[in-house]
Write an enzyme that holds these catalytic residues in place. Sequence first.
Site, PDB file in Angstrom:
ATOM      1  N   PRO A  82       0.838  -1.198   0.000  1.00 19.55           N
ATOM      2  CA  PRO A  82       0.000   0.000   0.000  1.00 19.55           C
ATOM      3  C   PRO A  82       0.866   1.238   0.000  1.00 19.55           C
ATOM      4  CG  PRO A  82       0.029  -1.013   2.177  1.00 19.55           C
ATOM      5  CD  PRO A  82       0.751  -1.958   1.256  1.00 19.55           C
TER       6      PRO A  82
ATOM      7  N   GLY B  39       1.373   3.788   1.805  1.00 20.68           N
ATOM      8  CA  GLY B  39       2.065   4.290   2.974  1.00 20.68           C
ATOM      9  C   GLY B  39       3.127   3.347   3.488  1.00 20.68           C
ATOM     10  N   CYS B  40       3.350   2.227   2.801  1.00 19.94           N
ATOM     11  CA  CYS B  40       4.222   1.189   3.322  1.00 19.94           C
ATOM     12  C   CYS B  40       5.501   1.112   2.524  1.00 19.94           C
ATOM     13  CB  CYS B  40       3.492  -0.150   3.259  1.00 19.94           C
ATOM     14  SG  CYS B  40       4.412  -1.486   4.008  1.00 19.94           S
ATOM     15  N   GLY B  41       6.606   0.920   3.220  1.00 20.01           N
ATOM     16  CA  GLY B  41       7.878   0.890   2.540  1.00 20.01           C
ATOM     17  C   GLY B  41       8.401  -0.494   2.256  1.00 20.01           C
TER      18      GLY B  41
ATOM     19  N   CYS C 202       6.778  -4.055   2.433  1.00 19.28           N
ATOM     20  CA  CYS C 202       5.697  -4.995   2.698  1.00 19.28           C
ATOM     21  C   CYS C 202       5.953  -6.321   2.005  1.00 19.28           C
ATOM     22  CB  CYS C 202       4.372  -4.425   2.198  1.00 19.28           C
ATOM     23  SG  CYS C 202       3.833  -2.993   3.118  1.00 19.28           S
TER      24      CYS C 202
END
Length: 277
Positions: A108, A110-112, A114
Amino acid sequence: MPGFPTTTKVSETARRNGRLAAGERIVPEETPVAFSYAGSTHAVMMATPADLTDFAVGFSLTEGIIADPAEIETVEAVAEDKGIDLQIRLADAQNDALTARRRHMAGPVGCGLCGIESIEQAVRVTPSVRSSSLTLSEEDVVEAVRLLNGQQPLHMTTRAVHGAGFYVPGKGLVAVREDVGRHNALDKLVGAARRAGHAGDAGAVIVTSRVSVEMVQKTAVIGSPFIIAISAPTALAIRTAEEAGMTLIALVRGDEFEIFTGAERVVADAARRSDRG
């Protein structure tokens, strides 16, 4: 490469001048984009559906799937019911190497990091850029961010996307890309810069977001010794930049900024003008 809508006009109720009133706003699209190699999905990112070839090339480079854009034979964007499948055909050697280490992940915006399978993958070794001789003047740092602020049409329309630019001293910004995801914007920039023939060690990466460890890692992978941001870095990003010999500059506001690592690469304006003269 087919075009996909990057924005949508929506209805809203806004408070203006002390009153609520019906109105409209343009917002960015956020689309699942799958990266498929040899018919198998490697990753799915939520992204702005634009500059998809740059995205495919940049992601493949920063993920270590390829070392050179020439190792990608074709990129085809296929529209699916709820997203886009980027079908990337690699040269045989790269396909074999990818099959041997294939992993799946979903990211997603906002995720660095995942979907990785181990702590070791999260703290992977970052390439060193310590040998780079590139320097920037204080004026260069300020100018780079100023130029990027003026070259983000999607952000100017929506106020909801990140930007990334590649700044070469004496030439200015040679590439700019935007996306709802900050990592995606950087991957698109990497793809655009490398496809245009710009060497990573010839310039600085400029971003409108905070600096996370993955932003530092991606910058190091292409060989750039500079990452410059308008927001703050994380502690791990600072430590990683230090270990890689990278200059990390952040919180650029007008003509003020803070240097967290590699301050020796930033020279006084007068010295840089003398060098160019």
